[in-house]
Design an enzyme around this catalytic site. Structure first.
Site, PDB file in Angstrom:
ATOM      1  N   CYS A   1       0.864  -1.168   0.000  1.00 42.15           N
ATOM      2  CA  CYS A   1       0.000   0.000   0.000  1.00 42.15           C
ATOM      3  C   CYS A   1       0.903   1.222   0.000  1.00 42.15           C
ATOM      4  CB  CYS A   1      -0.860   0.070   1.267  1.00 42.15           C
ATOM      5  SG  CYS A   1      -2.132  -1.213   1.365  1.00 42.15           S
TER       6      CYS A   1
ATOM      7  N   GLY B   1      -0.301   0.407  -4.977  1.00 44.30           N
ATOM      8  CA  GLY B   1      -1.634  -0.171  -4.788  1.00 44.30           C
ATOM      9  C   GLY B   1      -2.626   0.493  -5.704  1.00 44.30           C
TER      10      GLY B   1
ATOM     11  N   ASN C   1       0.241   0.589   5.854  1.00 43.47           N
ATOM     12  CA  ASN C   1       0.939  -0.242   4.855  1.00 43.47           C
ATOM     13  C   ASN C   1       1.659  -1.345   5.600  1.00 43.47           C
ATOM     14  OD1 ASN C   1       3.960   0.175   2.851  1.00 43.47           O
ATOM     15  ND2 ASN C   1       2.395  -1.375   2.704  1.00 43.47           N
ATOM     16  N   GLY C   2       1.382  -2.580   5.241  1.00 42.22           N
ATOM     17  CA  GLY C   2       2.066  -3.704   5.889  1.00 42.22           C
ATOM     18  C   GLY C   2       1.114  -4.840   6.112  1.00 42.22           C
TER      19      GLY C   2
ATOM     20  N   TYR D   1      11.887  -4.712  -6.510  1.00 43.21           N
ATOM     21  CA  TYR D   1      10.736  -4.448  -7.371  1.00 43.21           C
ATOM     22  C   TYR D   1       9.848  -3.297  -6.928  1.00 43.21           C
ATOM     23  CZ  TYR D   1       6.109  -4.909  -9.358  1.00 43.21           C
ATOM     24  OH  TYR D   1       4.924  -4.632  -9.964  1.00 43.21           O
TER      25      TYR D   1
ATOM     26  N   ASP E   1      14.700  -9.379 -16.254  1.00 45.59           N
ATOM     27  CA  ASP E   1      13.525  -9.019 -15.446  1.00 45.59           C
ATOM     28  C   ASP E   1      13.960  -8.933 -13.986  1.00 45.59           C
ATOM     29  OD1 ASP E   1      10.979  -8.205 -14.815  1.00 45.59           O
ATOM     30  OD2 ASP E   1       9.966  -9.992 -15.564  1.00 45.59           O
TER      31      ASP E   1
ATOM     32  N   CYS F   1       5.640 -14.309   1.446  1.00 40.17           N
ATOM     33  CA  CYS F   1       5.805 -13.130   2.293  1.00 40.17           C
ATOM     34  C   CYS F   1       4.641 -13.067   3.266  1.00 40.17           C
ATOM     35  CB  CYS F   1       5.817 -11.859   1.449  1.00 40.17           C
ATOM     36  SG  CYS F   1       5.990 -10.381   2.464  1.00 40.17           S
TER      37      CYS F   1
ATOM     38  N   CYS G   1      14.992  -7.845   5.699  1.00 41.24           N
ATOM     39  CA  CYS G   1      14.196  -9.066   5.731  1.00 41.24           C
ATOM     40  C   CYS G   1      14.465  -9.777   4.413  1.00 41.24           C
ATOM     41  CB  CYS G   1      12.702  -8.777   5.847  1.00 41.24           C
ATOM     42  SG  CYS G   1      11.708 -10.299   5.687  1.00 41.24           S
TER      43      CYS G   1
HETATM   44  P1  5GP Z   1       5.258 -13.768 -12.064  1.00 40.20           P
HETATM   45  O1  5GP Z   1       4.589 -13.536 -13.354  1.00 40.20           O
HETATM   46  O2  5GP Z   1       6.455 -14.677 -12.159  1.00 40.20           O
HETATM   47  O3  5GP Z   1       4.312 -14.244 -11.008  1.00 40.20           O
HETATM   48  O4  5GP Z   1       5.766 -12.369 -11.520  1.00 40.20           O
HETATM   49  C1  5GP Z   1       6.924 -11.759 -12.006  1.00 40.20           C
HETATM   50  C2  5GP Z   1       6.631 -10.449 -12.699  1.00 40.20           C
HETATM   51  O5  5GP Z   1       5.720  -9.671 -11.931  1.00 40.20           O
HETATM   52  C3  5GP Z   1       7.858  -9.619 -12.866  1.00 40.20           C
HETATM   53  O6  5GP Z   1       7.804  -9.018 -14.154  1.00 40.20           O
HETATM   54  C4  5GP Z   1       7.789  -8.567 -11.781  1.00 40.20           C
HETATM   55  O7  5GP Z   1       8.258  -7.315 -12.254  1.00 40.20           O
HETATM   56  C5  5GP Z   1       6.328  -8.509 -11.424  1.00 40.20           C
HETATM   57  N1  5GP Z   1       6.070  -8.527  -9.966  1.00 40.20           N
HETATM   58  C6  5GP Z   1       6.787  -9.122  -9.005  1.00 40.20           C
HETATM   59  N2  5GP Z   1       6.221  -8.934  -7.800  1.00 40.20           N
HETATM   60  C7  5GP Z   1       5.119  -8.202  -7.985  1.00 40.20           C
HETATM   61  C8  5GP Z   1       4.135  -7.650  -7.112  1.00 40.20           C
HETATM   62  O8  5GP Z   1       4.168  -7.821  -5.892  1.00 40.20           O
HETATM   63  N3  5GP Z   1       3.169  -6.908  -7.700  1.00 40.20           N
HETATM   64  C9  5GP Z   1       3.117  -6.700  -9.028  1.00 40.20           C
HETATM   65  N4  5GP Z   1       2.148  -5.957  -9.515  1.00 40.20           N
HETATM   66  N5  5GP Z   1       4.018  -7.206  -9.880  1.00 40.20           N
HETATM   67  C10 5GP Z   1       5.015  -7.947  -9.365  1.00 40.20           C
HETATM   68 MG    MG Z   2       7.744  -6.645 -14.266  1.00 37.66          MG
END
Ligand code: 5GP
Ligand code: MG
Length: 455
Positions: free
Chosen positions: A2, A29, A103-104, A243, A346, A383, A434
């Site tokens: 969030c 979010g 947030n959390g 990310y 990626d 997580c 973490c």
């Molecule tokens: P996957 O498709 O393997 O489940 O997720 C990996 C892709 O989703 C990567 O391109 C990464 O940038 C993106 N991604 C990773 N974690 C998250 C997240 O928590 N939220 C969102 N919206 N995208 C994520």
């Molecule tokens: Mg991505």
């Protein structure tokens, strides 16, 4: 995940400032958003499902008048995506009304809920509401003492903003799992925000991080700080660097962009590729892709153009929609890919939904070889502290070897950044983070003692 903001700025349009600060945090979010404002007498709030731009207009913003504001944009992890779970939450208490933005993820929200007086009814299904109802339930005489008391009992991740009729508070769990920082307006007033990019967006000066276990109070006498007694080893979420945070934000003094650029360089050293061009999956992997290209001496090209107006692939917590999202989101630049041996960088592979589709897209337009490089180690654990990472069963790296993953995603080669390389790229010591999702080193939070044993 969030985004939270707080604005204390008498004489300024605080609702509009909160709106722009939240806009800078929209990546954290996209399910719901809200802004609440107090003029010293009463709190007025507007909360709806959806993206910020679709919720607020001139008319709504002009109704939100006051000198302090609290805002929130939501990505649900605990509690479903419905409007009663949208924030900020507005509460009535014996010391007046207040709004709460979180947030959390609280790891002990269930047991905490059992300690609430029976006359307090939980209307939402989120862990956040348990925290705000604990504030309501407290019999301490001031909001600050109430927050300190609830912080002693709450476990897990919470970076929060609270607004009363006349005061603004920001506080962070003793582990400092989620970020929260403080900025100051020239000529007076403060901003509290999840990330420093929001402080910059509203034209304030970044002052510092709110410390783990710290409560900051802002009122007519200025800024006050209090550290709650309990000290815990710090555990900032590594996924913020990998990310989540925006590249133009800083965390603990370190630019997220530069950390990701270093991750890419380090990855090129660890897993070089015999290839012609390097590209990144936009947008989050771009700094890493540029780092990889720079270090390897290969040209960096744009291989995919992302439609920025389509939400993230994670926007719907439903697997079918998620798969559809990938195809809707990216179009290839054929001229940069045809006949080429392509390195595609990626930031992470979570469930393994995105990567195979991208590899196929690149092959379909004639890429001769596709070498996938990932600027994080394999994600092998869920997580429990606020990132939507799903369960062991859904995490591809928790179930398959690297070579099995390579085959499943259809790549000619696959390389993940090492944990050591990742930590080095952040420029921060390993014991500040973490790393639960990467190696099981969760913070020492009682409810997480069990999952740690899993692997
Ligand atoms: P996957 O498709 O393997 O489940 O997720 C990996 C892709 O989703 C990567 O391109 C990464 O940038 C993106 N991604 C990773 N974690 C998250 C997240 O928590 N939220 C969102 N919206 N995208 C994520
Ligand atoms: Mg991505």
């Amino acid at each position: 995940m969030c985004g939270v903001v707080g604005i204390y700025a008498p004489g300024r349009d605080v609702a509009r400032l909160a709106y722009f600060a939240l806009y800078a945090l929209q990546h954290r979010g996209q399910e719901s958003a809200g802004i609440a404002v107090s003029d010293g007498q009463k709190i007025v709030s507007h909360v709806e499902m959806g993206l910020l731009g679709a919720i607020f207009d001139e008319e709504i913003l002009s109704r939100l008048r006051g000198y302090l504001a609290v805002g929130h944009t939501r990505y649900s992890t605990t509690g479903s995506s419905v409007v009663v779970n949208a924030q900020p939450l507005l509460e009535q208490s014996t010391i007046g009304e207040f709004v709460f933005a979180h947030n959390g993820n609280l790891t002990n929200h269930e047991s905490l809920a059992e300690t609430l007086s029976p006359d307090l009814v939980l209307v939402a299904t989120s862990d956040s509401e348990v925290f705000s109802k604990k504030i309501v339930d407290s019999d301490a005489a001031t909001m600050e003492d109430r927050l300190a008391a609830v912080m002693q009992q709450a476990e897990g991740a919470y970076s929060c903003v609270v607004g009363t009729e006349r005061e603004l508070y920001g506080f962070r769990d003793p582990w400092g799992v989620r970020p929260l920082c403080l900025g100051q307006f020239e000529g007076g007033g403060y901003v509290i925000a999840s990330e420093s990019c929001a402080v910059a967006t509203v034209g304030a000066k970044y002052l510092r991080e709110i410390e783990p276990g710290e409560i900051v109070r802002i009122d007519e006498d200025g800024l006050h700080s209090r550290k709650i007694v309990r000290e815990e080893p710090p555990a900032l979420c590594m996924f913020e660097y990998i990310y989540f945070a925006r590249p133009d934000s800083k965390l603990n003094g370190r630019s997220i962009y530069m950390a990701r650029y270093e991750m890419g360089k380090q990855l090129a050293r660890e897993h070089p590729a015999d290839a012609d061009v390097v590209m990144a999956v936009p947008d989050s992997a771009i700094p890493g892709g540029i780092g990889f290209a720079t270090e390897s001496g290969l040209p960096y090209v744009e291989g995919l153009i992302k439609n920025r107006y389509i939400g993230r692939t994670f926007i719907s917590p439903d697997q079918a929609m998620r798969s559809q999202g990938v195809a809707l989101k990216f179009n290839p630049i054929l001229e940069n890919l045809e006949g080429q041996r392509v390195v595609v960088v990626d930031d992470s592979i979570v469930r393994g939904t995105t990567t195979p589709r991208i590899v196929r897209l690149l092959r379909d337009v004639g890429a001769r070889e596709v070498h996938v490089r990932v600027t994080s180690p394999p994600i092998v654990n869920p997580c429990y502290l606020g990132v939507d990472m799903a369960t062991h069963d859904e995490l591809i790296a928790a179930n398959l070897s690297i070579d099995e993953i390579r085959r499943k995603i259809g790549a000619d080669s696959l390389g993940y950044l090492s944990l050591e390389g990742l930590v080095k790229s952040t420029g921060r010591p390993q014991n500040e983070f973490c790393l639960g999702c990467l190696n099981g080193a969760y913070p020492r939070i009682p409810a997480l003692a069990e999952p740690i044993a899993v692997r």
